[in-house]
Scaffold this active site. Sequence first.
Site, PDB file in Angstrom:
ATOM      1  CB  VAL A 101      -0.842   0.124   1.177  1.00 38.91           C
ATOM      2  CG1 VAL A 101      -2.110  -1.141   0.984  1.00 38.91           C
ATOM      3  CG2 VAL A 101      -0.398   0.024   2.687  1.00 38.91           C
ATOM      4  CE1 TYR A 102       3.574   1.568   4.451  1.00 41.80           C
ATOM      5  CE2 TYR A 102       5.749   1.107   3.961  1.00 41.80           C
ATOM      6  CZ  TYR A 102       4.612   1.183   5.085  1.00 41.80           C
ATOM      7  OH  TYR A 102       4.720   0.748   6.307  1.00 41.80           O
ATOM      8  CB  SER A 103       3.723   5.260  -3.153  1.00 42.20           C
ATOM      9  OG  SER A 103       4.015   6.315  -2.189  1.00 42.20           O
TER      10      SER A 103
END
Length: 347
Positions: A61-63
């Site tokens: 989900v990071y970026s």
Amino acid sequence: MEYRHLGSSGLKVPVLSFGTGTFGGQGPLFSAWGRSAAEEARRLVDICLEAGANLFDSADVYSNGASEEILGVAIKGRRDKVLISTKTSLPMGDGPLDAGSSRHRLLSSVEAALRRLGTDYIDLLQLHAFDAFTPIEEVLSTLDTLDTLVRAGKLRYVGVSNFAGWQLMKSLAIADRRGWPRHVAHQVYYSLLGRDYEWELMQLARDQGVGALVWSPLGWGRLTGKIRRDQPLPQNSRLHATAQFGPPVDEQRLYAIVDVLDTIAMEADRTVPQVAIAWLLSRPTVSSVIIGARDEAQLRDNLGAVGWSLTPDQIRRLGEVSAVMPPYPYYPYRIQEGFARLNPPPV
């Protein structure tokens, strides 16, 4: 750099690891964290490896996957010199198959992460959140028995993040009963500002041999030394954009902690973040503290938290100023002698 075993596993990890949430900079939360592209990310990885911090933590989900992609580029040609930790389970879209820890989601998520990272194995995969809709048996059997994951070598170790005590303990019990992979790590929020981890999860970790990987060791950016009593929030603080996403904080308690951090930083000739991180490294069950940095200067400062130690008196003062009364059923064990004799608090 000091290295510790990750829980009761044989894997040794550096006491400081690097969080790549600053890679990519997509979306309102992650763009405020940082916007490192491939060239800058490679330089930050270089600095970490020079210091011996060879564990890099990411998440799908990071970026929206960009963090893993940039990390993959930054470590290209030196995969054998690094440990990669990543996470999955949180929503990557609005569809019914875009979230959770079902067999379908885990298989597709791991394959996607491997592609983005440019590697054929992940050293540590963590479930980013507990999925109450998927049976734990389905989760653990997927990690173990299907030819695509642990037994095929695509995952070396498994862990969790942000689990409640009963959720983690139930998972460990089922794994032990069925002979499936055991969670060796729990990625948790823990800082001088947020000591909830100590109430139950730390006790569980000590008993079950689960190592803590600490996220947000500076209290969601509040223990940087830039936030002071009776002063406005600095213009360049990411809290302007991200405070709503982080743990709640009592401001008067924050200022009291910062006052003591200031004093100890002067005594030790260190910076406020270095003292805050060093305190965490003195705590039971902590295997590694995940540091983040938007630039080289910030990274080098955080890396300065190792190679020295706080005195017992300094640890005591930090513990006293940051202490809070836990809720039921924990508080009787702190304030009533009979309870305390049966269950002493963490050292």
